[in-house]
Design a protein around this motif. Structure first.
Motif, PDB file in Angstrom:
ATOM      1  N   ASN A 157      -8.957  -0.318   2.732  1.00  0.00           N
ATOM      2  CA  ASN A 157      -9.466   0.148   1.431  1.00  0.00           C
ATOM      3  C   ASN A 157     -10.690  -0.641   1.012  1.00  0.00           C
TER       4      ASN A 157
ATOM      5  N   ASP B 242       1.658   8.767  -4.203  1.00  0.00           N
ATOM      6  CA  ASP B 242       1.077   7.427  -4.253  1.00  0.00           C
ATOM      7  C   ASP B 242       1.842   6.634  -5.315  1.00  0.00           C
TER       8      ASP B 242
ATOM      9  N   ASP C  96       0.830  -1.202   0.000  1.00  0.00           N
ATOM     10  CA  ASP C  96       0.000   0.000   0.000  1.00  0.00           C
ATOM     11  C   ASP C  96       0.863   1.250   0.000  1.00  0.00           C
TER      12      ASP C  96
ATOM     13  N   HIS D 259      -3.552  -5.167  -5.667  1.00  0.00           N
ATOM     14  CA  HIS D 259      -4.376  -3.964  -5.568  1.00  0.00           C
ATOM     15  C   HIS D 259      -3.852  -2.849  -6.469  1.00  0.00           C
ATOM     16  N   ASN D 260      -2.543  -2.590  -6.425  1.00  0.00           N
ATOM     17  CA  ASN D 260      -1.981  -1.512  -7.245  1.00  0.00           C
ATOM     18  C   ASN D 260      -2.090  -1.826  -8.734  1.00  0.00           C
TER      19      ASN D 260
ATOM     20  N   ASN E 208      -4.961  -1.610   5.868  1.00  0.00           N
ATOM     21  CA  ASN E 208      -4.053  -0.999   4.897  1.00  0.00           C
ATOM     22  C   ASN E 208      -3.253   0.139   5.520  1.00  0.00           C
ATOM     23  N   ARG E 209      -3.843   0.804   6.479  1.00  0.00           N
ATOM     24  CA  ARG E 209      -3.145   1.927   7.119  1.00  0.00           C
ATOM     25  C   ARG E 209      -3.545   1.988   8.593  1.00  0.00           C
TER      26      ARG E 209
END
Length: 470
Positions: A216, A433, A56, A228-229, A204-205
């Protein structure tokens, strides 16, 4: 009948042979150790970038090699939550009928009263860049959250601090409206000092000094969770004017241009190389020297002149097929690089290595130059053609500056390398990001790796035949 026995070796000779064998093994061990170190030195950054493309936050500090996306525990949880969300275990979603049970455990230090977390379904946009302004439904409008209940409490000592591990559980339902949302974000907030310990799916965070844990998507399915990315690269980049998926368009453009240039290079380089190697005509040596000279001129020197030639449509010739200029067109990009001098050089060197007797025998049988070239010489040139194809494909696929100059608008016409610059501006420069940019860079490397693995035998043979090493 008397038998002959082998004479016994002296003790000194036995020891000498043992010492020689030990030195041999020591040298082999040293060589393999060095090879392993060099392999890690060269491949290590690539592997680390690949792992970081799954994270992430690729810039996290301290860096680690075991992000949550690589833990089997989270794969199982992502699969189960994806099915609970009404989708498949591989590609989750939040659909009517969804009933998602979620648990989270906190460490509460001794002397502090445990507090249930505040559950929020945020109206969070999908990522940054163009995806941030893409219209779409929010799960928050269709999610119903149950009360948070305490399910477990046990005493524990963590890092020398006594306290309790308290587990809370809650359920999220879809309200039944006929709307399917691709993701279900979640935020949990607890008081300070009540620290996160574990959850059904790793967050995720963790923000605000540990008070807020964010997901997310808690119904991701396995593929969107791990990659995910990569999914964001395809889902969040689209043309606001045409609605087309930009990343797929960039990949198609790069394949098209690379494919056409490989074909033109193979045709032109093989014919020119054979003519320079075997045919006798006036100016042959001068032409070869001119090709060698063109290889020594840096590409930056001819950028402006090539740009002006394309701008004017190759001295007005492009008007013959209805184009005033060749800028912003694949035609201009392809015509400006039909064949490189290095490809002609490789083919010429290869053809000169073939025995002339083959062609002389064909001539005795009545074959002309065209027949000799197409039926005898060209089939033998597969190693060199393979090497030229790999080098050309790699060069065109990774080419950045010239496509950046020629293709400026619209974004649908960009090649993949120019598109990655677009990603850097959309994600990295604005939102820091970097995950999608790393994922896009890794995707761009895949075709070159596949081509090299598939044709490496021809590549090695071709390079060895032409005498170009290093």
């Amino acid at each position: 009948m008397a038998t002959r026995t082998a004479p016994l070796l002296p003790e000194a000779e036995i020891e000498r042979r043992k010492a020689a064998k030990r030195r041999l093994w020591a040298r082999a061990g040293l060589v393999y150790t060095l090879l392993l170190i060099f392999s890690l030195f060269f491949i290590g950054p690539f592997l680390y970038a690949t792992i970081s493309s799954l994270k992430d936050d690729p810039l996290e500090w301290p860096p680690r090699l075991d992000p949550p996306q690589l833990k089997p525990k989270n794969w199982v949880a992502a699969y189960r939550l994806g099915k609970a969300g009404g989708g498949s275990g591989w590609f989750g979603q939040f659909a009517p009928g969804a009933e998602v049970h979620f648990e989270v455990t906190y460490f509460v230090p001794e002397g502090m009263e445990p507090t249930p977390p505040v559950v929020r379904i945020p109206r969070r946009v999908a990522g940054a860049g163009i995806g941030a302004v893409r219209p779409g439904a929010f799960a928050a409008d269709y999610a119903v959250v149950s009360d948070v209940v305490e399910t477990k409490r046990e005493p524990v000592e963590l890092n020398g601090t006594s306290g309790l591990l308290v587990t809370y559980a809650f359920t999220i339902w879809h309200n039944g409206e006929d709307v399917v949302v691709d993701r279900l974000p979640l935020d949990l907030e607890v008081p300070a000092r009540q620290t996160f310990y574990s959850a059904t799916l790793d967050p995720n965070r963790i923000e605000r000094l540990g008070r807020v844990q964010s997901w997310n998507n808690i119904t991701p399915g396995v593929i969107p969770y791990v990659f995910h990315n990569y999914a964001r690269v395809f889902q969040e980049n689209y043309s606001r004017t045409t609605g087309k998926n930009l990343f797929l368009a960039w990949i198609r453009n790069s394949f098209f241009i690379a494919g056409v240039k490989v074909l033109t290079t193979l045709v032109i380089a093989s014919m020119a190389g054979y003519a320079l190697a075997r045919l006798r005509f006036p100016g042959r040596h001068a032409l070869f020297m001119l090709i060698l000279f063109s290889m020594m001129i840096p590409g930056q020197v001819t950028f402006i002149s090539n740009y002006l030639v394309l701008r004017d449509g190759i001295f007005g010739l492009s008007k013959l097929w209805g184009q005033d200029t060749l800028l912003n067109s694949f035609t201009g990009l392809i015509l400006s690089g039909l064949c490189g001098g290095s490809a002609v050089f490789i083919m010429k060197q290869f053809f000169e290595s073939l025995p002339r007797e083959l062609e002389e025998s064909a001539r005795i049988d009545g074959a002309g130059p065209a027949t000799i070239f197409t039926r005898i010489v060209l089939p033998l040139a597969r190693p060199a053609l393979g090497a030229v194809a790999i080098l050309t494909f790699q060069g065109v696929w990774n080419e950045f500056f010239w496509p950046l100059i020629v293709l400026t608008t619209p974004q649908d016409k960009f090649t993949l390398t120019v598109g990655l610059l677009n990603l850097r501006q959309a994600y990295g420069a604005v939102a820091m990001d970097w995950g999608p940019l790393l994922a896009g860079a890794f995707i761009s490397a895949i075709p070159v790796i596949i081509v090299f693995i598939a044709f490496q035998r021809y590549f090695v043979e071709g390079i060895s035949f032409t005498g170009i090493k290093g």
